[in-house]
Design an enzyme around this catalytic site. Structure first.
Site, PDB file in Angstrom:
ATOM      1  N   CYS A 171     -98.644 140.978 -91.107  1.00  0.00           N
ATOM      2  CA  CYS A 171     -98.139 141.787 -92.232  1.00  0.00           C
ATOM      3  C   CYS A 171     -99.039 141.715 -93.452  1.00  0.00           C
ATOM      4  O   CYS A 171     -99.048 142.628 -94.278  1.00  0.00           O
ATOM      5  CB  CYS A 171     -96.748 141.324 -92.656  1.00  0.00           C
ATOM      6  SG  CYS A 171     -95.880 140.228 -91.565  1.00  0.00           S
TER       7      CYS A 171
ATOM      8  N   ASP B 193     -90.935 136.170 -91.686  1.00  0.00           N
ATOM      9  CA  ASP B 193     -89.693 135.895 -90.962  1.00  0.00           C
ATOM     10  C   ASP B 193     -89.886 135.737 -89.464  1.00  0.00           C
ATOM     11  O   ASP B 193     -89.229 134.911 -88.837  1.00  0.00           O
ATOM     12  CB  ASP B 193     -88.674 137.005 -91.239  1.00  0.00           C
ATOM     13  CG  ASP B 193     -88.119 136.937 -92.661  1.00  0.00           C
ATOM     14  OD1 ASP B 193     -88.611 136.104 -93.439  1.00  0.00           O
ATOM     15  OD2 ASP B 193     -87.210 137.704 -92.973  1.00  0.00           O
TER      16      ASP B 193
ATOM     17  N   CYS C 176     -94.586 141.543 -96.046  1.00  0.00           N
ATOM     18  CA  CYS C 176     -93.457 140.908 -95.355  1.00  0.00           C
ATOM     19  C   CYS C 176     -92.112 141.179 -96.039  1.00  0.00           C
ATOM     20  O   CYS C 176     -92.056 141.588 -97.186  1.00  0.00           O
ATOM     21  CB  CYS C 176     -93.685 139.398 -95.253  1.00  0.00           C
ATOM     22  SG  CYS C 176     -94.844 138.956 -93.958  1.00  0.00           S
ATOM     23  N   ASP C 177     -91.056 140.848 -95.292  1.00  0.00           N
ATOM     24  CA  ASP C 177     -89.697 141.237 -95.672  1.00  0.00           C
ATOM     25  C   ASP C 177     -89.305 140.870 -97.096  1.00  0.00           C
ATOM     26  O   ASP C 177     -88.733 141.676 -97.823  1.00  0.00           O
ATOM     27  CB  ASP C 177     -88.688 140.578 -94.726  1.00  0.00           C
ATOM     28  CG  ASP C 177     -88.835 141.056 -93.299  1.00  0.00           C
ATOM     29  OD1 ASP C 177     -89.738 141.859 -93.036  1.00  0.00           O
ATOM     30  OD2 ASP C 177     -88.053 140.622 -92.442  1.00  0.00           O
ATOM     31  N   LYS C 178     -89.554 139.631 -97.517  1.00  0.00           N
ATOM     32  CA  LYS C 178     -89.088 139.187 -98.831  1.00  0.00           C
ATOM     33  C   LYS C 178     -90.118 139.434 -99.920  1.00  0.00           C
ATOM     34  O   LYS C 178     -89.790 139.400-101.104  1.00  0.00           O
ATOM     35  CB  LYS C 178     -88.728 137.691 -98.802  1.00  0.00           C
ATOM     36  CG  LYS C 178     -87.764 137.302 -97.696  1.00  0.00           C
ATOM     37  CD  LYS C 178     -86.523 138.165 -97.692  1.00  0.00           C
ATOM     38  CE  LYS C 178     -85.699 137.986 -96.442  1.00  0.00           C
ATOM     39  NZ  LYS C 178     -86.369 138.324 -95.194  1.00  0.00           N
TER      40      LYS C 178
ATOM     41  N   CYS D 195     -93.762 144.418 -89.086  1.00  0.00           N
ATOM     42  CA  CYS D 195     -93.011 144.747 -87.865  1.00  0.00           C
ATOM     43  C   CYS D 195     -92.665 146.227 -87.799  1.00  0.00           C
ATOM     44  O   CYS D 195     -92.235 146.821 -88.792  1.00  0.00           O
ATOM     45  CB  CYS D 195     -91.754 143.902 -87.782  1.00  0.00           C
ATOM     46  SG  CYS D 195     -92.086 142.133 -87.676  1.00  0.00           S
TER      47      CYS D 195
ATOM     48  N   GLU E 187     -81.837 134.063 -91.395  1.00  0.00           N
ATOM     49  CA  GLU E 187     -81.609 135.153 -90.450  1.00  0.00           C
ATOM     50  C   GLU E 187     -81.415 134.576 -89.053  1.00  0.00           C
ATOM     51  O   GLU E 187     -81.899 133.488 -88.756  1.00  0.00           O
ATOM     52  CB  GLU E 187     -82.807 136.109 -90.432  1.00  0.00           C
ATOM     53  CG  GLU E 187     -82.932 136.943 -91.684  1.00  0.00           C
ATOM     54  CD  GLU E 187     -84.068 137.942 -91.629  1.00  0.00           C
ATOM     55  OE1 GLU E 187     -84.132 138.779 -92.530  1.00  0.00           O
ATOM     56  OE2 GLU E 187     -84.894 137.871 -90.692  1.00  0.00           O
TER      57      GLU E 187
ATOM     58  N   SER F 233     -81.663 139.621 -89.156  1.00  0.00           N
ATOM     59  CA  SER F 233     -82.918 140.347 -89.266  1.00  0.00           C
ATOM     60  C   SER F 233     -82.661 141.841 -89.210  1.00  0.00           C
ATOM     61  O   SER F 233     -81.689 142.303 -88.597  1.00  0.00           O
ATOM     62  CB  SER F 233     -83.833 139.938 -88.112  1.00  0.00           C
ATOM     63  OG  SER F 233     -84.872 140.866 -87.936  1.00  0.00           O
TER      64      SER F 233
END
Length: 585
Positions: free
Chosen positions: A55, A87, A128-130, A200, A462, A488
């Protein structure tokens, strides 16, 4: 350029102007900045670049192009990096406790870097996610002119002629345990699932929040779409650098852009794309940085009134790359706008409104005129607003005596929206995963994972390893799973997260016992246990707080100050308590 922008009200005047700042300027000269560059606006270019995961690995290259855009428009770019926790690699073990905490560290560290060096504006790049919400939170907290840019999604993998993502690998673990996959096939799948740099590839949390960045107005139109390896991203990077200088010149700040209506637009894009349930955690946190009360329930109202339009993984058929080829975020936004589900009058970082951006964009115009054709490719990825996949969004907020503060479930791709079963209680994810791995559960169970909330985890983990294992075993619609932790964006099936109040503060989820009867109704938006108020009160008298194993360090510190998931799991009072904003120092 110095005359165009001036320095009399910019934060950088505190480090570049006047005889008393000669020592400060000497450091800047040491890095090769010219006298003209020192007296130009200083623009922070923040990335979450690292070698932790795919990512992040293109962010450094993209940042170099952003800097060229800043320089071309008369600014002096100053690049810096901050952390990220990925994650997919943190999943399924204690490392996941660090994930949500990293959102706060990212926001805090960007704030501190900007404050410490008196930068005037900010361009933030994340993958990334956060890290996406963390950077957006920092922009709103600082309230200096800012532009966000997503690093781009990963390309889909190919396995036995089928498009796959990393979620297929997680589910492969469950299929292996159930005898539906060989070790050799799983090994082949793990090598094929992630063929490039980027985040992702389904509509998981990173791509959900990338869509949010455009819908909320903090990112240039189209910048969220192209996959990470595509060199076309460079044009967006350059223009992001130029755009932040225009915002600085025109005195347009993030809080001018992120209004209540902009937050509603962001919630609408989450719902319309069947996005991650994490969107309902991050949007309240972003709102908190503006001093706007936009909690889980406010988000849920938008989810309920927004049609589900984009047939994306994990509940649907397509990847982020497919949506890009079908017109991208703009195609979904234009469809929502035409149906009256989007506020078109919201300001964006272009200096134009959402509606003006969409009307100017040839791809979104083509999508509106002929929804079956965009970028010259026939598509059934994005449905028209008058013929949606479903009339309400792909994410639903629940409330009831089991979750007085609310809970959330992703219903995209689910056929059955009501589940009745009996509780099977676990006090950690590890306990539940062990039972699932050994198939020590039965059809009709409601698996309860508790003491995994923001405070009780700590860190609100998650649970993709557990949910994917269930799905891989073919039990995704035959059991339910509820938790005060999170799921997730790659999770599918009857999985309810963010149950509040959490077990660690005495919430009802912590009072459940094996055999309690639970009803989850995603049509009505309810989640209840068949226990009277009197019985719950009696159980509460016997409940005692628990200590975690994290009694020092960053996770302990996080647990002391974190608030409930209902309000975004935030760790400070927010803009409502401000006596000044950084931009006005």
């Amino acid at each position: 350029m110095t005359k165009t922008f001036g320095k009399s009200t910019l934060p950088s005047r505190h480090v570049t102007e006047g005889p008393e700042r000669a020592p400060h300027r000497s450091y800047l000269y040491a890095m090769g900045i010219t006298q003209a560059g020192i007296h130009a606006p200083l623009v922070g270019v923040a990335t979450t670049w690292n070698e932790a995961a795919p990512c992040n690995i293109t962010l450094g290259r993209q940042a170099q192009v952003v800097k060229k855009g800043v320089s071309a428009a008369g600014g002096t770019p100053r690049e810096f990096t901050t952390i990220t926790v990925t994650d997919g690699i943190a999943m399924g073990h204690q490392g996941m406790k660090s994930s949500l905490v990293s959102r706060e560290v990212i926001a805090d560290s960007v704030e501190l870097t900007m404050r410490g060096h008196s930068y005037d504006a900010l361009v933030g790049l994340a993958g990334c996610d956060k890290s996406l919400p963390g950077l957006m939170m920092a922009m709103l907290r600082l309230n200096v002119p800012s532009v966000f840019m997503y690093g781009g999604s990963i390309l889909p993998g190919k396995f036995k002629g089928k498009q796959v993502t990393v979620v297929d690998v997680f589910e492969g673990v469950g299929r292996l345990a159930a005898g539906g996959m060989t070790k050799e096939d799983l090994e082949e799948l793990e090598k094929a699932a992630c063929p490039s740099a980027g985040s992702c590839g389904g509509q998981f949390t990173a791509n959900t929040m990338a869509c949010v960045s455009e819908a909320i107005g903090l990112a240039l139109p189209g910048s969220a779409g192209a996959p990470a390896p595509y060199e076309s991203r460079d044009a967006f990077a350059f223009e992001s650098g130029r755009a932040v200088m225009e915002l600085l010149k025109n005195k347009i700040r993030p809080r001018d852009i992120v209004t209540r209506k902009a937050l509603e637009n962001a919630a609408a894009i989450v719902a319309a794309t069947g996005g991650s349930t994490n969107g309902a955690l991050h949007l309240p946190a972003i709102a908190h940085e503006c001093g706007i009360d936009f909690d889980l329930h406010a988000v849920g109202k938008i989810f309920r009134r927004t049609p589900y339009l984009a047939d994306l993984m994990p509940g649907g058929k397509y990847t982020a790359k497919d949506m890009y080829e079908a017109g991208g975020v703009e195609a979904v936004m234009r469809t929502l706008l035409d149906g009256g589900f989007l506020h078109g009058d919201c300001m964006t970082v272009t200096g134009k409104t959402i509606a003006e951006n969409l009307l100017l964009n040839p791809v979104s115009r083509k999508a509106a005129q002929d929804p079956a054709q965009t970028r010259g490719v026939s598509q059934d990825v994005v449905y028209p607003h008058n013929n949606p996949i479903s009339k309400t969004g792909g994410v639903v907020v629940l409330k009831g005596n089991l979750a007085p503060e609310g809970a959330i479930v992703k219903v995209a791709g689910m056929a059955n929206l009501v589940f009745k079963g009996v509780a099977r209680c676990f006090d950690s994810e590890e306990e539940c995963f062990a039972a699932v791995d050994k198939k020590q559960y039965k059809q009709g169970d409601v698996l309860v994972i508790r003491y995994e909330g923001p405070r009780g985890g700590p860190g609100m983990r998650e649970m993709l390893s557990t949910t994917a294992a269930l799905y891989g075993q073919g039990m995704g619609d035959k059991v339910a799973l509820i938790t005060d932790g999170r799921f997730s964006g790659g999770t599918r099936g009857f999985c309810i997260g963010h149950v509040g109040p959490e077990a660690a503060v005495g919430g009802p989820i912590g009072l459940l016992q094996d055999g309690d009867k639970i009803t989850i109704d995603a049509i009505k938006g309810t989640i209840d246990v068949e226990l009277s108020d009197k019985e719950l009160a009696a159980r509460r008298t016997g409940w005692k707080p628990r200590k975690t194993d994290y009694q020092s360090g960053a996770l302990w510190k996080y647990a002391q100050g974190v608030g409930p998931a209902e309000k975004g799991a935030v760790t400070h009072p927010g803009a409502a308590a401000e006596t000044h904003t950084y931009a006005d120092i």
